[in-house]
Design a protein around this motif. Structure first.
Motif, PDB file in Angstrom:
ATOM      1  N   THR A  38      19.199  22.815 -11.518  1.00 55.04           N
ATOM      2  CA  THR A  38      18.178  23.734 -12.040  1.00 55.04           C
ATOM      3  C   THR A  38      17.325  23.119 -13.132  1.00 55.04           C
ATOM      4  O   THR A  38      16.234  23.608 -13.419  1.00 55.04           O
ATOM      5  N   GLU A  39      17.801  22.053 -13.764  1.00 56.40           N
ATOM      6  CA  GLU A  39      17.067  21.458 -14.875  1.00 56.40           C
ATOM      7  C   GLU A  39      16.332  20.203 -14.425  1.00 56.40           C
ATOM      8  O   GLU A  39      16.916  19.315 -13.804  1.00 56.40           O
ATOM      9  N   ALA A  40      15.053  20.140 -14.752  1.00 56.27           N
ATOM     10  CA  ALA A  40      14.227  18.978 -14.429  1.00 56.27           C
ATOM     11  C   ALA A  40      12.980  19.013 -15.302  1.00 56.27           C
ATOM     12  O   ALA A  40      12.587  20.070 -15.814  1.00 56.27           O
ATOM     13  N   ASP A  41      12.366  17.858 -15.481  1.00 57.76           N
ATOM     14  CA  ASP A  41      11.134  17.778 -16.268  1.00 57.76           C
ATOM     15  C   ASP A  41       9.940  18.307 -15.492  1.00 57.76           C
ATOM     16  O   ASP A  41       8.974  18.808 -16.073  1.00 57.76           O
ATOM     17  N   ASP A  42      10.012  18.158 -14.172  1.00 56.59           N
ATOM     18  CA  ASP A  42       8.919  18.618 -13.318  1.00 56.59           C
ATOM     19  C   ASP A  42       9.528  19.162 -12.035  1.00 56.59           C
ATOM     20  O   ASP A  42      10.610  18.743 -11.621  1.00 56.59           O
ATOM     21  N   ARG A  43       8.825  20.072 -11.406  1.00 56.59           N
ATOM     22  CA  ARG A  43       9.323  20.684 -10.171  1.00 56.59           C
ATOM     23  C   ARG A  43       8.208  20.671  -9.129  1.00 56.59           C
ATOM     24  O   ARG A  43       7.038  20.928  -9.442  1.00 56.59           O
ATOM     25  N   ILE A  44       8.579  20.360  -7.892  1.00 56.83           N
ATOM     26  CA  ILE A  44       7.646  20.407  -6.765  1.00 56.83           C
ATOM     27  C   ILE A  44       8.204  21.391  -5.758  1.00 56.83           C
ATOM     28  O   ILE A  44       9.306  21.193  -5.240  1.00 56.83           O
ATOM     29  N   ASP A  45       7.474  22.447  -5.506  1.00 58.95           N
ATOM     30  CA  ASP A  45       7.910  23.474  -4.561  1.00 58.95           C
ATOM     31  C   ASP A  45       7.561  23.033  -3.144  1.00 58.95           C
ATOM     32  O   ASP A  45       6.387  22.921  -2.787  1.00 58.95           O
ATOM     33  N   ALA A  46       8.576  22.748  -2.336  1.00 56.85           N
ATOM     34  CA  ALA A  46       8.366  22.275  -0.963  1.00 56.85           C
ATOM     35  C   ALA A  46       8.688  23.359   0.057  1.00 56.85           C
ATOM     36  O   ALA A  46       8.920  23.062   1.231  1.00 56.85           O
ATOM     37  N   THR A  47       8.665  24.610  -0.362  1.00 49.06           N
ATOM     38  CA  THR A  47       8.989  25.709   0.542  1.00 49.06           C
ATOM     39  C   THR A  47       8.088  25.689   1.780  1.00 49.06           C
ATOM     40  O   THR A  47       6.853  25.587   1.655  1.00 49.06           O
ATOM     41  N   GLY A  48       8.697  25.764   2.949  1.00 46.98           N
ATOM     42  CA  GLY A  48       7.935  25.755   4.191  1.00 46.98           C
ATOM     43  C   GLY A  48       7.436  24.392   4.598  1.00 46.98           C
ATOM     44  O   GLY A  48       6.663  24.265   5.555  1.00 46.98           O
ATOM     45  N   ARG A  49       7.901  23.352   3.907  1.00 46.00           N
ATOM     46  CA  ARG A  49       7.422  22.000   4.164  1.00 46.00           C
ATOM     47  C   ARG A  49       8.590  21.061   4.439  1.00 46.00           C
ATOM     48  O   ARG A  49       9.732  21.342   4.106  1.00 46.00           O
ATOM     49  N   TYR A  50       8.263  19.914   5.022  1.00 46.62           N
ATOM     50  CA  TYR A  50       9.241  18.866   5.236  1.00 46.62           C
ATOM     51  C   TYR A  50       9.249  17.923   4.041  1.00 46.62           C
ATOM     52  O   TYR A  50       8.199  17.670   3.426  1.00 46.62           O
ATOM     53  N   VAL A  51      10.414  17.363   3.737  1.00 48.52           N
ATOM     54  CA  VAL A  51      10.546  16.336   2.710  1.00 48.52           C
ATOM     55  C   VAL A  51      11.025  15.067   3.416  1.00 48.52           C
ATOM     56  O   VAL A  51      12.154  15.005   3.915  1.00 48.52           O
ATOM     57  N   LEU A  52      10.147  14.075   3.490  1.00 46.27           N
ATOM     58  CA  LEU A  52      10.358  12.891   4.323  1.00 46.27           C
ATOM     59  C   LEU A  52      10.459  11.629   3.479  1.00 46.27           C
ATOM     60  O   LEU A  52       9.847  11.548   2.405  1.00 46.27           O
ATOM     61  N   PRO A  53      11.180  10.615   3.978  1.00 40.69           N
ATOM     62  CA  PRO A  53      11.033   9.293   3.359  1.00 40.69           C
ATOM     63  C   PRO A  53       9.622   8.773   3.609  1.00 40.69           C
ATOM     64  O   PRO A  53       9.041   9.004   4.680  1.00 40.69           O
ATOM     65  N   GLY A  54       9.061   8.104   2.620  1.00 44.22           N
ATOM     66  CA  GLY A  54       7.697   7.594   2.758  1.00 44.22           C
ATOM     67  C   GLY A  54       7.523   6.728   3.992  1.00 44.22           C
ATOM     68  O   GLY A  54       8.429   5.978   4.387  1.00 44.22           O
ATOM     69  N   GLY A  55       6.376   6.835   4.625  1.00 42.81           N
ATOM     70  CA  GLY A  55       6.091   6.034   5.805  1.00 42.81           C
ATOM     71  C   GLY A  55       6.018   4.553   5.484  1.00 42.81           C
ATOM     72  O   GLY A  55       5.633   4.150   4.385  1.00 42.81           O
ATOM     73  N   ILE A  56       6.407   3.734   6.453  1.00 45.72           N
ATOM     74  CA  ILE A  56       6.373   2.273   6.310  1.00 45.72           C
ATOM     75  C   ILE A  56       5.565   1.708   7.468  1.00 45.72           C
ATOM     76  O   ILE A  56       5.984   1.801   8.625  1.00 45.72           O
ATOM     77  N   ASP A  57       4.411   1.145   7.160  1.00 44.22           N
ATOM     78  CA  ASP A  57       3.540   0.549   8.176  1.00 44.22           C
ATOM     79  C   ASP A  57       3.712  -0.959   8.103  1.00 44.22           C
ATOM     80  O   ASP A  57       3.234  -1.607   7.171  1.00 44.22           O
ATOM     81  N   VAL A  58       4.396  -1.521   9.098  1.00 44.91           N
ATOM     82  CA  VAL A  58       4.738  -2.941   9.044  1.00 44.91           C
ATOM     83  C   VAL A  58       3.728  -3.820   9.787  1.00 44.91           C
ATOM     84  O   VAL A  58       4.040  -4.962  10.130  1.00 44.91           O
ATOM     85  N   HIS A  59       2.518  -3.296   9.986  1.00 47.38           N
ATOM     86  CA  HIS A  59       1.490  -4.109  10.655  1.00 47.38           C
ATOM     87  C   HIS A  59       0.118  -3.718  10.143  1.00 47.38           C
ATOM     88  O   HIS A  59      -0.553  -2.846  10.699  1.00 47.38           O
ATOM     89  N   THR A  60      -0.317  -4.368   9.059  1.00 48.02           N
ATOM     90  CA  THR A  60      -1.662  -4.141   8.530  1.00 48.02           C
ATOM     91  C   THR A  60      -2.346  -5.480   8.271  1.00 48.02           C
ATOM     92  O   THR A  60      -1.683  -6.513   8.117  1.00 48.02           O
ATOM     93  N   HIS A  61      -3.662  -5.422   8.214  1.00 47.87           N
ATOM     94  CA  HIS A  61      -4.471  -6.619   7.937  1.00 47.87           C
ATOM     95  C   HIS A  61      -5.526  -6.270   6.899  1.00 47.87           C
ATOM     96  O   HIS A  61      -6.663  -5.917   7.230  1.00 47.87           O
ATOM     97  N   MET A  62      -5.168  -6.347   5.626  1.00 46.98           N
ATOM     98  CA  MET A  62      -6.130  -6.141   4.557  1.00 46.98           C
ATOM     99  C   MET A  62      -6.834  -7.463   4.237  1.00 46.98           C
ATOM    100  O   MET A  62      -6.186  -8.510   4.173  1.00 46.98           O
ATOM    101  N   GLU A  63      -8.142  -7.397   4.081  1.00 42.26           N
ATOM    102  CA  GLU A  63      -8.942  -8.579   3.718  1.00 42.26           C
ATOM    103  C   GLU A  63      -8.687  -9.746   4.667  1.00 42.26           C
ATOM    104  O   GLU A  63      -8.667 -10.903   4.265  1.00 42.26           O
ATOM    105  N   MET A  64      -8.520  -9.435   5.944  1.00 45.92           N
ATOM    106  CA  MET A  64      -8.188 -10.486   6.904  1.00 45.92           C
ATOM    107  C   MET A  64      -9.446 -11.207   7.399  1.00 45.92           C
ATOM    108  O   MET A  64     -10.411 -10.577   7.816  1.00 45.92           O
ATOM    109  N   PRO A  65      -9.456 -12.544   7.364  1.00 47.08           N
ATOM    110  CA  PRO A  65     -10.587 -13.280   7.926  1.00 47.08           C
ATOM    111  C   PRO A  65     -10.575 -13.227   9.445  1.00 47.08           C
ATOM    112  O   PRO A  65      -9.532 -13.410  10.072  1.00 47.08           O
ATOM    113  N   PHE A  66     -11.728 -12.946  10.046  1.00 48.53           N
ATOM    114  CA  PHE A  66     -11.819 -12.913  11.509  1.00 48.53           C
ATOM    115  C   PHE A  66     -13.278 -13.092  11.910  1.00 48.53           C
ATOM    116  O   PHE A  66     -14.138 -12.314  11.516  1.00 48.53           O
ATOM    117  N   GLY A  67     -13.549 -14.109  12.693  1.00 48.29           N
ATOM    118  CA  GLY A  67     -14.871 -14.304  13.287  1.00 48.29           C
ATOM    119  C   GLY A  67     -16.008 -14.381  12.286  1.00 48.29           C
ATOM    120  O   GLY A  67     -17.097 -13.873  12.536  1.00 48.29           O
TER     121      GLY A  67
END
Length: 461
Positions: A38-67
């Motif tokens: 019951t005790e916390a510095d901050d509270r996030i009400d997730a009623t009616g929502r899912y609580v998920l582990p953060g997504g992990i995208d293992v294939h991105t190309h930021m600032e990628m040189p191409f052509g």
């Protein structure tokens, strides 16, 4: 700082359950029955929502040189867009140019990313120059927390590796516990088809798909699997798009071979019909492998359910339509290959849940838990559990949204999914305990994200 996320349904890869989640600093300290804490510095009400582990995208190309150009998202803009979509970790590709060293390449990509990312990040190495020095440096990369190495059977003269070079790299990967990631298309044959199309005046964007037929993806995938079998190396097929390639992966997995594959949202929802759009609009959808006939989509969804496809990543590599894609206005082979997607992966996969293609548990498994296990980040990432990083997504499954370039946060001037209506949307995102998205606003900052030094894959036997 203790934050209590209460009233929600926690969804791990093992399934959904009602629980409260206590975040203490950067980690999850407790997952309890509702109301216990019951005790916390901050509270996030997730009623009616899912609580998920953060997504992990293992294939991105930021600032990628191409052509002769670079993908439009920087590590700053790309990771902010990722956060908006509930992705709290990316693994990007450091691109070795021929004649350069792997370690110097890794240093260069650290310079691009370090201090600029809004969420956590790691690297894979693109190996384009196989020689004694490169093979030796692969071991040093593993020591530096980078243990996955991408190779190409496509793009002769740029990234292409011969079967002999692939065999040498696979032998080294087997020795050091690394994983070979393969872009599996028969580039030698494709180049001939491209030259024939251009010579006959067929230059429109849809030719990109016609000259990269699914049979040549299937053939290259089968060949890569056989090379992996000979060497005993694990193999991870990136951005699988075709039924022929999926069949090859399924057959190998049925025999117990360490073969894994990912697909991408564009192959689940878009098709060659999009590449055939008039007035050069099809250039927006040019990526490799190309979009396929719609008939492939059902097989890919089935592959996700049966675990023949283990992961969904984005291959996020955006190029702006107004200028960069125009480089191929008169020659489809000069259109920069790549599409934007890092912001919408979680939502597009949840649409699969809404449509009955995936279970809630499988949604989390392919978007977070398996990527974490596959690339050495579990249980630090990929699970809602005590001791894990507090990468947490509060997701509202009931709201609807319409995807559009007018509202997305990627640094690109079009959306591949313009006008598409989806069920479900991210509500709140925490990255290592810090709220980065909440109330329709971004609260994060460049530099919050840290480099993730990865362990070896947990799927290798």
């Amino acid at each position: 700082m203790r934050t209590l996320i209460h009233g929600g349904t926690v969804v791990n890869s093992t399934g959904p359950f009602t629980a409260d989640v206590l975040v203490d600093g950067e980690t999850i300290s407790a997952v309890t029955a509702p109301g216990v804490i019951t005790e916390a510095d901050d509270r996030i009400d997730a009623t009616g929502r899912y609580v998920l582990p953060g997504g992990i995208d293992v294939h991105t190309h930021m600032e990628m040189p191409f052509g002769g150009t670079f993908s439009a998202d920087t590590f700053a803009t790309g990771t902010e867009a990722a956060a908006w979509g509930g992705t709290t970790t990316i693994v990007d590709f450091a691109v070795q140019a021929k004649g350069t060293s792997l370690l110097a390449t890794l240093d260069k990509w650290h310079e691009k990313a370090d201090g600029n990312c809004a969420v956590d990040y790691g690297f894979h190495m693109i190996v384009s120059d196989v020689n004694d020095s490169t093979l030796k440096e692969m071991e040093s990369c593993v020591d530096a927390g980078v243990n996955s190495f991408k190779m190409f059977m496509a793009y002769p003269g740029v990234f292409y590796a011969t079967d002999g070079e692939i065999l040498l790299a696979m032998q080294k990967a087997r020795e050091i516990g690394g994983t070979i990631m393969m872009h599996a298309e028969n580039g030698i044959a494709i180049d001939q088809l491209v030259a024939q199309a251009i010579a006959s005046g067929k230059t429109e964007p849809v030719q990109h798909s016609y000259t990269r037929p699914p049979e040549l993806e299937g053939e290259a995938t089968s060949r890569a699997i056989q090379l992996a079998k000979v060497t005993g190396a694990p193999l991870y097929i990136v951005h699988l798009s075709a039924s022929q390639a999926l069949r090859a992966v399924a057959e190998a997995r049925d025999t117990g071979q360490n073969v894994f594959a990912e697909t991408c949202p564009q192959y689940l929802y878009l098709s060659i019909e999009d590449m055939a759009r008039p007035d050069f609009e099809g250039a927006k959808f040019v990526a490799s492998p190309p979009l396929r006939e719609k008939s492939h989509q059902a097989d890919l969804w089935t592959g996700l359910r049966t675990n023949d496809l283990s992961v969904v990543s984005t291959d996020h590599c955006p190029f702006c339509f107004a200028d960069q894609k125009q480089l191929g206005r008169d020659d489809f082979s000069k259109i920069p290959n790549g599409m934007p997607g890092v912001e919408h992966r979680m939502d597009l996969l949840h649409q699969g849940v809404a449509a009955g293609e995936l279970s809630l548990a499988r949604w989390v498994e392919i978007s977070s838990t398996t990527p974490a296990r596959m690339f050495g980040m579990f249980p630090r990432k990929g699970i809602i559990a005590p001791g894990a990083d507090a990468d947490v997504v509060v997701y509202d499954p009931n709201v609807t949204q319409t995807l559009s370039a007018a509202t997305h946060h990627m640094n690109v001037d079009y959306s591949a999914y313009e006008g598409m209506r989806l069920t479900g949307q991210v509500d709140t995102v925490l990255s290592r305990g810090s709220v980065v998205v909440s109330g329709g606003a971004f609260h994060g900052r460049s530099g919050h994200g840290r480099f993730v030094s990865r362990e070896l894959s947990q799927y290798l036997n």
